[in-house]
Design an enzyme around this catalytic site. Structure first.
Site, short mmCIF file in Angstrom:
data_model
loop_
_atom_site.label_atom_id
_atom_site.label_comp_id
_atom_site.label_asym_id
_atom_site.label_seq_id
_atom_site.Cartn_x
_atom_site.Cartn_y
_atom_site.Cartn_z
N SER B 49 -3.14 -5.53 -6.61
CA SER B 49 -2.30 -6.72 -6.52
C SER B 49 -3.10 -8.00 -6.67
O SER B 49 -2.67 -8.94 -7.31
CB SER B 49 -1.58 -6.73 -5.17
OG SER B 49 -0.74 -5.62 -5.10
N ASN B 50 -4.30 -8.02 -6.08
CA ASN B 50 -5.12 -9.22 -6.23
C ASN B 50 -5.65 -9.35 -7.65
O ASN B 50 -6.14 -10.40 -8.04
CB ASN B 50 -6.28 -9.18 -5.24
CG ASN B 50 -5.80 -9.36 -3.81
OD1 ASN B 50 -5.15 -10.35 -3.52
ND2 ASN B 50 -6.08 -8.40 -2.95
N LYS B 168 -3.83 3.66 0.62
CA LYS B 168 -4.12 2.28 1.02
C LYS B 168 -2.82 1.75 1.58
O LYS B 168 -1.82 1.64 0.85
CB LYS B 168 -4.56 1.43 -0.17
CG LYS B 168 -4.58 -0.06 0.19
CD LYS B 168 -4.88 -1.00 -0.97
CE LYS B 168 -4.75 -2.44 -0.47
NZ LYS B 168 -5.08 -3.46 -1.48
N GLY B 193 -5.04 -1.68 4.36
CA GLY B 193 -4.86 -2.47 3.15
C GLY B 193 -5.08 -3.95 3.37
O GLY B 193 -4.83 -4.74 2.46
#
Lengths: 299, 299, 299, 299
Positions: B49-50, B168, B193
């Protein structure tokens, strides 16, 4: 530029037919459209949620639009689903859809980074897309998929953009929908996103609906709106209540697999959805048959 | 086949650097990795996502993996994000990632059709992917994005698959995480996470973490785990509480724009996110600077 | 015993007036009722949410019912709020309310132990109360307060009990409400719990409404229903949209303090709510005045 | 006045025993307390959620406090549940509890009018109660019952009040709990509201816990905290994981009926809950027995 697109009426968010290998069955798509074209549907949403667009890659999406446009006559609108999480990609896909003959594009909001999708960010997103688009944009509010509910304030603000034509609202919050009708630009169309609440929404001025139900019951779907507009309220209520269990079955209860099974049962091509979605199992298929029969769609 | 992948340790879910035109800045990606490589990080999640994977098209995703693998030494793991809504596409992307040298793949669950993502459907999805994958699969539970929380029952069931290596979990439900630790196959890794709850999660047996914080504070992130394992509980608690406001700032509060701004402030390359995400504005940037300073990351 | 109570029409869930010391102002209660009695309201809910029943102790609750019954003429129904978390206490309060002349009792479901309030537990609760009650029971579904939404299945099951007369539904889920209309016993009344959605709910067969709005706009509230039944759909829609911002102001936006301020502004007695609720501040009072003026309730 | 109440340690939120007619069994209450008094519990919460306070009227509540105080030795704290939706009533009940010998009062926030329970309203509520109370106030955050989660900002603000002593937090959001530990007045106690997350919460500085589990496993509950403080982390983790399924059973899974059945099985008096809650059925009772046996509480 100011749109002159009328979204009065009932639209079908069509399924994307797949063959047994889960490949796009273009011929079946045409055959379905030929059947639907004989009705008074105002047009189609191609590559909406019922079209399983999230399972198609870009070239498949364009292929489906090309096939559909050929099978959709000019007097019926083709609204193409062109959403992507990225602003730039949404602009690009909308451009390509317009080039393929879409009359409008329907765009579900980005929702992966929910907490960052504030009102100004979403306003910029839709404005950015609308300004670059060769066709009008229909906002797609889809809380069951996005986990977000676009606010009345956002919709009202966007309603004044000359190239934003309306909202398909699937959330079912009739308070908010009426509030948008009241406060939005008069040219803005509020479309019920489900037969679950199209009929009552007409009471406060919804322009029409984009209804999964219209895949399998296009005539009844069109009639829901006509009966209300003609003031035939007893008949309208009865039809609404008759269609309700059918619509619940092909949406929240049995999902896309259920909708496609219903198409198969009713003389259209349904076929399997793409994985991870699944075809309806035997037992549920029988339940669905019962529901269709009791609702008068199946003899 | 049974995996022998150890996920003990702290991993960085790296950002994808973009230049001012929002194009991938491969050189900057390498420079960042060179800095991170000097630390005791166990490895990297690339295209999580990052990493803004939802804004990249397929070829861009592969390009990023290729660049990253070249810059990541063999003693550090590269876990590639290969998710897609479609089962078939996820399998294909995982295959390509493995061919590019990924040590494992991390797969967030399909979530567009939430109501249809029942336990058996999700179990089939992950099993289908794991069986065809040349590398072990790490499940990615990401409620803030998916609007769903994978259940303990699902995770426990999947933990027995020889090619599923762990989860995660970004949900922060420590009750559930501990329940999974208790019931899962002993080889299954439960990874925190977020730095919001890595430290307390170590108390019940989390293997480590995949932490946005490790982008900007890799040494502190690694230390969180080490201090707990060494029984330095006062020091560990103090570090956890010192990092907490920083982590809240670069995740829930300021999002990707905030994380990238922090990278810029701390000697890495941050740059802008892709639209619709936005770079941090001036005022928030100053707030962030204050937070980093008070947390001891900035002089 | 089978009820012959008709809930066709519009009911006011009246406020409980307090003086400046937050004590019950019985005289003011009578004065308000005298004003409302001159309208075509079908009756009143006394000690509903707008009546702040949760702030009254048992003897206060009985005092309010006694005063109200004296001021309510026999041709208007008095429906008494008799809820309690405990089954036994609810039965006792219902008995006492009946003895004081209530025509029916309205009972919000127990919700403190939400996870234990399963369908069979709630069915037993309502059945247990209904069987012991000397007056018919109206179910009160109030998700904003209870954090729970009573299911269609529960309501349909209870609709067949001879002493359960209907549901006041404040959730605004028109799909569910229509589903209950369709499946419930024909004698069962589905009442809209808010002017936010009474008007569209009439389209699928809601019997009427219990409307906070009817405190301050009893004639308009009654007209909403009448216009629909007479088929004056343009007029009805216009009235619905005109009332909507007013209703939003006195419910979700400004709460009980707002409703009471509006009463004060419109010639009724409002007064302060009990703490922790607060009277409306000056600025919001001016906003409210504007809203009432634009909506045509205030000159 | 500044409190010097230490909430270090583990507290039992005791059940209220009823006889077969659902009347309070004062003798059984004493017998249970005699057993618990032999342990290292720091004290008791009387009339908390496990005490079914919402089913008791005011005089019953006072009777239970009187009985409990007589059976609780001076070296163990009695924290009395004195909540009510109304500010004035909460103040009155707190006064009466103090007069009966309570060492502190625990107050769940009003939640019926959720949308109106803003930060300033809740701050006023707690401040108003704390200023009038003869004993310190413990805030009770109970999202499963209230449908609201008190924010870190509210708790931090209230932490500076000299007569507000801490929070029992049942939400399980360890990120928020740690943020409160970090920002609150040093005298403020953050207490884990469940054995689901007491153990990991100790890592970031929770003072202790108020644990349903401590009704049936007081020694294990006390040991959870002691093992962590002594740095016996492997032993602590093992005990946490061993207790987890038991705690899940007597809280979220089987509720009060389950907790009371477990008491009966383990040599305490459980008895039935009050309706609408129900005693555990035979099948679930056997399941529960199994769980207690596997967890080592039952031979």
């Amino acid at each position: 530029m100011s749109h002159d697109l009328s979204l009065q009426g009932v639209f079908t968010p069509i399924t994307t037919p797949f063959d047994e290998k889960e490949q796009i069955a273009h011929g079946k798509l045409c055959e379905n459209l030929e059947l639907w074209n004989r009705t008074e549907l105002a047009g189609y949403v191609v590559l909406g949620s019922n079209g399983e667009w999230v399972f198609l890659d870009e070239s498949e999406r364009m292929d489906v639009l090309r096939t559909a446009r050929e099978a959709i006559p000019p007097d019926k609108l083709m609204i193409a689903g062109t959403a992507s999480e990225s602003t730039a990609k949404t602009i690009e896909l909308t451009e390509r859809a317009a080039a393929l003959g879409a009359d409008a594009a329907i765009v579900v909001n980005p929702s992966y980074y929910k907490s960052q999708m504030t009102l100004p960010v979403l306003a910029d997103f839709y404005t950015g897309v609308a300004e670059r688009a060769a066709v009008p944009i229909l906002i797609y509010n889809l809380p069951p998929a996005t986990g977000m509910d676009l606010s009345a304030d956002l919709l009202v603000q966007l309603s004044h953009h000359p190239n934003i034509v309306g909202v398909k609202d699937t959330g079912g919050n009739v308070t908010k929908m009426a509030d948008v009708v009241r406060r939005a630009d008069p040219s803005f169309h509020v479309m019920a996103g489900s037969a679950n609440f199209l009929y009552p929404s007409l009471a406060f001025g919804a322009s029409g609906g984009v209804l999964a139900l219209a895949n399998i019951a296009p005539r009844e779907s069109v009639a829901l709106r006509r009966l209300f507009l003609e003031g035939k309220l007893d008949e309208g209520k009865a039809l609404h209540l008759r269609m309700l269990p059918i619509n619940l079955a092909i949406t929240s209860r049995f999902g896309i697999g259920g909708l496609k099974a219903a198409l198969d049962l009713l003389g259209y091509y349904g076929g399997p959805p793409r994985r991870p979605l699944r075809p309806l199992g035997q037992e549920k298929r029988r339940e669905l048959e019962d529901i269709l029969r009791r609702g008068g769609l199946l003899a």
